[in-house]
Design a protein around this motif. Sequence first.
Motif, PDB file in Angstrom:
ATOM      1  N   ALA A  99       0.782  -1.243  -0.110  1.00  0.00           N
ATOM      2  CA  ALA A  99      -0.107   0.115   0.040  1.00  0.00           C
ATOM      3  C   ALA A  99       0.851   1.112  -0.118  1.00  0.00           C
ATOM      4  O   ALA A  99       0.362   2.402  -0.438  1.00  0.00           O
ATOM      5  N   ASN A 100       2.107   1.392   0.769  1.00  0.00           N
ATOM      6  CA  ASN A 100       2.967   2.387   0.846  1.00  0.00           C
ATOM      7  C   ASN A 100       3.850   2.400  -0.298  1.00  0.00           C
ATOM      8  O   ASN A 100       4.711   3.456  -0.535  1.00  0.00           O
ATOM      9  N   GLN A 101       3.755   1.876  -1.429  1.00  0.00           N
ATOM     10  CA  GLN A 101       4.615   1.693  -2.422  1.00  0.00           C
ATOM     11  C   GLN A 101       4.349   2.985  -3.590  1.00  0.00           C
ATOM     12  O   GLN A 101       5.525   3.437  -3.992  1.00  0.00           O
ATOM     13  N   GLY A 102       3.176   3.557  -3.760  1.00  0.00           N
ATOM     14  CA  GLY A 102       3.187   4.910  -4.557  1.00  0.00           C
ATOM     15  C   GLY A 102       3.435   4.625  -5.927  1.00  0.00           C
ATOM     16  O   GLY A 102       3.784   5.573  -6.658  1.00  0.00           O
ATOM     17  N   LYS A 103       3.127   3.544  -6.316  1.00  0.00           N
ATOM     18  CA  LYS A 103       3.297   3.270  -8.019  1.00  0.00           C
ATOM     19  C   LYS A 103       2.703   1.910  -8.531  1.00  0.00           C
ATOM     20  O   LYS A 103       2.418   0.896  -7.429  1.00  0.00           O
TER      21      LYS A 103
END
Length: 180
Positions: A99-103
Amino acid sequence: MKTKEKETRERAHVLWLILAVLIGGMGAAWALAGARTATPERLELEPNAVVGAVPGQDPAERQAELERVVEAGMLTISINATPCGKAGGRVNWLIENPANQGKYIRVEVQRQDTGELVYKTGALKPGTYVEAAEPDTELAAGEYACTAMFYSYELESEEYIGKAAAEITLTIQPEEGAGE
């Protein structure tokens, strides 16, 4: 049906794979940075340099921008290091885009011996995962050394950013009732 022990073992394999990829990526980046940087024979200080930060720049804003740049260049990959399934059935890939990947990410799994594409995902949004899916090609029962290639893309523009790879061992078990 999976046992708790097997689930725990699978999760441990995934975590070790993530750790190995992160350490390997940092080592590769360090080596590449060192290979590209030429060291001058003699270091000379700049006579026009002023001590301190450039006026008008907020240190918190500068730190936030540096963190955005670092985050954009990082890729967290997560896949089952030892996926398995029955011939003609689904494989427990456990491919995750945190979820915190941002891509966006997409994954292609290829056999190392033939280069044959075994499985590929569509684009995965941050916070999604593929638990299990059928391979894109029919495989006989056996073990296959494979490479999982992770491709990353900007969320807004869908522009390609970069890639990372992980080695996995895919096990295909005989179909139910086959060979009995």
